[in-house]
Enzyme design. Structure first.
Site, PDB file in Angstrom:
ATOM      1  N   SER A 129      32.667  42.992  33.201  1.00 11.38           N
ATOM      2  CA  SER A 129      32.565  42.792  34.626  1.00 11.38           C
ATOM      3  C   SER A 129      32.957  44.142  35.565  1.00 11.38           C
ATOM      4  O   SER A 129      32.291  44.072  36.838  1.00 11.38           O
ATOM      5  CB  SER A 129      33.440  41.709  35.300  1.00 11.38           C
ATOM      6  OG  SER A 129      33.070  40.282  34.768  1.00 11.38           O
TER       7      SER A 129
ATOM      8  N   LYS B  71      39.141  43.919  45.002  1.00 16.84           N
ATOM      9  CA  LYS B  71      38.302  42.939  44.481  1.00 16.84           C
ATOM     10  C   LYS B  71      38.700  41.719  45.029  1.00 16.84           C
ATOM     11  O   LYS B  71      39.774  41.365  45.165  1.00 16.84           O
ATOM     12  CB  LYS B  71      38.086  42.861  42.779  1.00 16.84           C
ATOM     13  CG  LYS B  71      36.999  41.960  42.687  1.00 16.84           C
ATOM     14  CD  LYS B  71      36.776  41.943  40.929  1.00 16.84           C
ATOM     15  CE  LYS B  71      35.827  41.003  40.448  1.00 16.84           C
ATOM     16  NZ  LYS B  71      35.570  41.165  39.210  1.00 16.84           N
TER      17      LYS B  71
ATOM     18  N   SER C  47      30.928  41.330  37.484  1.00 14.59           N
ATOM     19  CA  SER C  47      31.219  40.709  38.783  1.00 14.59           C
ATOM     20  C   SER C  47      31.907  41.584  39.864  1.00 14.59           C
ATOM     21  O   SER C  47      31.893  41.353  40.995  1.00 14.59           O
ATOM     22  CB  SER C  47      31.933  39.446  38.520  1.00 14.59           C
ATOM     23  OG  SER C  47      33.493  39.965  38.014  1.00 14.59           O
TER      24      SER C  47
END
Length: 387
Positions: free
Chosen positions: A116, A17, A92
């Protein structure tokens, strides 16, 4: 190149990520403020996975600063759901879930502060694991809310997620939970929470099938009552937003240049949180944790839906901030519990996930998840274009 083994993940292609530092490779958190940021060191989990033999193929997109989204006015494009490119991935850790679902990598890292990691796992048909607070190091992760931030693995199924989680801690996975039976497990369900988020019929049907499969496999299903989701949501998001505001204090003080519109709205909302509210939220989080621990004394794991519906069309999202609607993932951020979301079925040709959580230990959590995977026939949920 020498022909010797490095570890249990030799040759496994993974992605990281974009809020997790990778030495010599840009880590921007999809924020214009950090467009040219290139870390000198790997985050702790990146280094641990490399020592285990995993091969990083690249970085994957996330919502700006791991906050709200999707926002179409940022440096990088919004990740698209492989099951339907016009639908949301949630966030996210959206790029991580997309890369796995589309078959680009076998696993990826994600972060979870309010859901997330688990939300995109549910909507993209993959598995996401939020560990207990501080059990996987967050050193080298761009912070959102340090009191709640966690890093965890995302993978195709619970077995792979367990192997990844162990490697991220520099350990080898305990194989026990992978084959342990459901028989003897006491699994709690919380009907109030399903009512709080108003799960739709498709989600409810998949959840009921999961419960039935576990019961038929020998697990005992126990109904328990816990405080409403709004209590966890108001507490968790007060903490998260106050700490997010502090994280971006310097940039915010200089006019917010380089900050996208959704993050700017979030920081403006955080401006009105007084210190006493933040302190009260920290205190209430401890009280809620005690309530959940007491309610779960005789429970091995909790089982909940992971979302209220399948992935929604992007055009219908309307730019809501993440704290504007209670979620079923936030309780396990407030309490620091471990939680894993895994795919459990389809509705309207879109994936639906369920969530296991444990206030006790990782072994029980993955024992339940792997048992459900077997009870459902070890299904592999692949988007139509990639199946």
């Amino acid at each position: 190149m020498s022909g010797s083994r490095l570890g249990p993940l030799d040759g496994v292609p993974i992605a990281h990520k974009d809020n997790i530092d990778t030495a010599g490779v840009a880590t921007t958190a999809n924020c214009g403020l950090f467009r040219n940021r290139v870390p000198a060191r790997d985050a702790a989990v990146v280094a641990a996975l490399a020592r285990s033999g995993a091969v990083m193929l690249g970085k994957v997109g996330c919502y700006e600063a791991a906050f709200g989204g999707p926002d179409f006015d940022l440096s990088w494009p919004v990740p698209r759901n492989p099951w339907d490119l016009g639908r949301s991935t949630a966030g996210s850790s959206s790029g991580s879930a997309v890369a796995i679902a589309a078959g680009l990598v076998l696993a990826a890292t994600g972060s979870d502060t309010g859901g997330s990691l688990r939300d995109p796992a549910a909507l993209c048909g993959v598995t996401g694991y939020k560990p207990r607070y501080r059990t996987i190091p967050t050193t080298g992760m761009f912070p959102f809310a340090p009191s709640l931030d966690t890093i965890g693995p995302m993978a195709k199924n619970p077995e792979d997620a367990l192997i990844m989680a162990a490697a991220m801690r520099g350990e080898r996975a305990d194989a026990g939970p992978l084959t342990a039976p459901a028989r003897g497990l006491r699994i709690g369900v919380v009907p109030r929470w399903s009512e709080d988020i108003k799960v739709d019929d498709g989600v409810g049907a998949v959840f009921d099938t999961a419960v039935a499969a576990l019961r038929e496999s020998g697990a005992e299903i126990v109904t328990i009552d816990l405080p409403p989701l709004r209590d966890f949501a108001s507490t968790g998001w007060t903490i998260a937003m106050a700490e997010l505001r502090e994280t971006h204090a310097e940039a915010w003080a200089h006019g917010a240049d380089g900050i996208g519109p959704m993050l700017r709205r979030g920081l403006a909302a955080a401006d009105v949180i007084p210190a006493f509210r933040y302190i009260a939220a920290l205190r209430h989080a401890r009280a809620l944790t005690r309530i959940v621990e007491q309610a779960c004394e005789d429970i091995d794991v909790l089982l909940t839906p992971a979302q209220d519906s399948v992935a929604q069309p992007l055009a219908e999202l309307g730019g809501a901030l993440p704290f504007e609607k209670p979620s079923i993932t936030i309780p396990f951020c407030v309490t620091g519990a471990a939680a894993v979301v895994m795919p459990a079925g389809l509705h309207d040709r879109l994936p639906i996930g369920v969530q296991f959580a444990s206030m006790k230990n990782e072994a029980l959590l993955f024992r339940a998840a792997c048992a459900l995977d077997r009870a459902l026939g070890n299904p592999r949920f692949l988007p139509p274009a990639f199946s």
